[in-house]
Design a protein around this motif. Sequence first.
Motif, PDB file in Angstrom:
ATOM      1  N   GLN A  28       0.852  -1.190   0.000  1.00  0.00           N
ATOM      2  CA  GLN A  28       0.000   0.000   0.000  1.00  0.00           C
ATOM      3  C   GLN A  28       0.890   1.242   0.000  1.00  0.00           C
ATOM      4  O   GLN A  28       1.976   1.223   0.536  1.00  0.00           O
ATOM      5  CB  GLN A  28      -0.835   0.053   1.277  1.00  0.00           C
ATOM      6  N   GLN A  30       1.580   4.879   1.570  1.00  0.00           N
ATOM      7  CA  GLN A  30       1.305   5.462   2.878  1.00  0.00           C
ATOM      8  C   GLN A  30       1.212   6.979   2.726  1.00  0.00           C
ATOM      9  O   GLN A  30       1.920   7.566   1.921  1.00  0.00           O
ATOM     10  CB  GLN A  30       2.406   5.103   3.862  1.00  0.00           C
ATOM     11  N   GLN A  31       0.375   7.597   3.517  1.00  0.00           N
ATOM     12  CA  GLN A  31       0.218   9.045   3.438  1.00  0.00           C
ATOM     13  C   GLN A  31       0.909   9.735   4.611  1.00  0.00           C
ATOM     14  O   GLN A  31       1.079   9.153   5.667  1.00  0.00           O
ATOM     15  CB  GLN A  31      -1.260   9.414   3.368  1.00  0.00           C
ATOM     16  N   GLN A  43      -7.547   5.506  10.621  1.00  0.00           N
ATOM     17  CA  GLN A  43      -6.617   5.335   9.506  1.00  0.00           C
ATOM     18  C   GLN A  43      -5.228   4.935  10.003  1.00  0.00           C
ATOM     19  O   GLN A  43      -4.533   4.152   9.357  1.00  0.00           O
ATOM     20  CB  GLN A  43      -6.539   6.620   8.676  1.00  0.00           C
ATOM     21  N   ALA A  46      -5.294   1.365  10.737  1.00  0.00           N
ATOM     22  CA  ALA A  46      -5.420   0.603   9.491  1.00  0.00           C
ATOM     23  C   ALA A  46      -4.163   0.673   8.617  1.00  0.00           C
ATOM     24  O   ALA A  46      -4.194   0.258   7.458  1.00  0.00           O
ATOM     25  CB  ALA A  46      -6.630   1.096   8.707  1.00  0.00           C
ATOM     26  N   CYS A  47      -3.061   1.180   9.146  1.00  0.00           N
ATOM     27  CA  CYS A  47      -1.771   1.238   8.422  1.00  0.00           C
ATOM     28  C   CYS A  47      -1.800   2.160   7.215  1.00  0.00           C
ATOM     29  O   CYS A  47      -1.129   1.901   6.206  1.00  0.00           O
ATOM     30  CB  CYS A  47      -1.320  -0.161   7.989  1.00  0.00           C
ATOM     31  N   LYS A  48      -2.521   3.252   7.275  1.00  0.00           N
ATOM     32  CA  LYS A  48      -2.623   4.166   6.137  1.00  0.00           C
ATOM     33  C   LYS A  48      -1.600   5.299   6.168  1.00  0.00           C
ATOM     34  O   LYS A  48      -1.451   6.019   5.191  1.00  0.00           O
ATOM     35  CB  LYS A  48      -4.032   4.775   6.070  1.00  0.00           C
ATOM     36  N   TYR A  49      -0.917   5.488   7.299  1.00  0.00           N
ATOM     37  CA  TYR A  49       0.053   6.566   7.408  1.00  0.00           C
ATOM     38  C   TYR A  49       1.479   6.039   7.268  1.00  0.00           C
ATOM     39  O   TYR A  49       1.724   4.836   7.329  1.00  0.00           O
ATOM     40  CB  TYR A  49      -0.098   7.292   8.748  1.00  0.00           C
ATOM     41  N   HIS A 146       3.333  -2.592   4.117  1.00  0.00           N
ATOM     42  CA  HIS A 146       4.266  -1.745   3.356  1.00  0.00           C
ATOM     43  C   HIS A 146       5.680  -2.109   3.769  1.00  0.00           C
ATOM     44  O   HIS A 146       5.976  -2.213   4.961  1.00  0.00           O
ATOM     45  CB  HIS A 146       3.980  -0.273   3.667  1.00  0.00           C
ATOM     46  N   HIS A 163       0.143  -4.868   9.685  1.00  0.00           N
ATOM     47  CA  HIS A 163      -1.098  -5.101  10.417  1.00  0.00           C
ATOM     48  C   HIS A 163      -0.796  -6.151  11.481  1.00  0.00           C
ATOM     49  O   HIS A 163      -0.142  -7.150  11.191  1.00  0.00           O
ATOM     50  CB  HIS A 163      -2.184  -5.658   9.489  1.00  0.00           C
ATOM     51  N   CYS A 179      -1.672  -1.342  13.869  1.00  0.00           N
ATOM     52  CA  CYS A 179      -0.568  -1.196  12.943  1.00  0.00           C
ATOM     53  C   CYS A 179       0.731  -0.908  13.677  1.00  0.00           C
ATOM     54  O   CYS A 179       0.772  -0.083  14.587  1.00  0.00           O
ATOM     55  CB  CYS A 179      -0.860  -0.060  11.972  1.00  0.00           C
TER      56      CYS A 179
END
Length: 186
Positions: A28, A30-31, A43, A46-49, A146, A163, A179
């Motif tokens: 993914q 990452q932001q 987020q 959920a491992c989005k950063y 990631h 995760h 995460c």
Amino acid sequence: MVQFCFSTMVRAGIVMAAGAVMAAGTAQSQQRQHAPHKVDVAQMVACKYDVPTFNDYAMALGASGEGAAALGLTRIEDTPNPFMHEYQLAAPIDVLGWRTQRVALVSGALLAVLDQVKPQDVAQRLGIEEALRDDDFKYMAMRVAHHTQEKVGSNTLNTVISHEVSTVITNPGQVLVGCSYRVNTY
């Protein structure tokens, strides 16, 4: 002593095993969020950063949770695990279809605290097929979201965002899901 985190050796083995999958481009993106108070906790769980966002967020919380109020959290005192700092969220978040108002900060990870669910069910919703350990004492499972390696001088920076699903004996009836944000050098 209860040890929650995966050892560096176990992590390295998992990352190496996942390397072929990550090399195939399934990681993914990452932001980055530069303002810790604007981080969306759901987020983050959920491992989005990215790792710098997690580090900024953890630093804003402070070693004793003194920055929790500015982030919309309330530190829960007198928790049974000295290695885990637990917080109450101002509003509930959705985590894989379950709702919670509680999160925990543990050595490089932000985890939602879910009550009365089976860790195997949580891992299945995350697509984690095999647990690292699954018995009456402890459940641990992880999946790399990631992974990058970057050569910097004579060192290699190894970034792993994963995760994780776990139980700990200090929190019976609860599952920790979230995460882990790690950077290692070698």
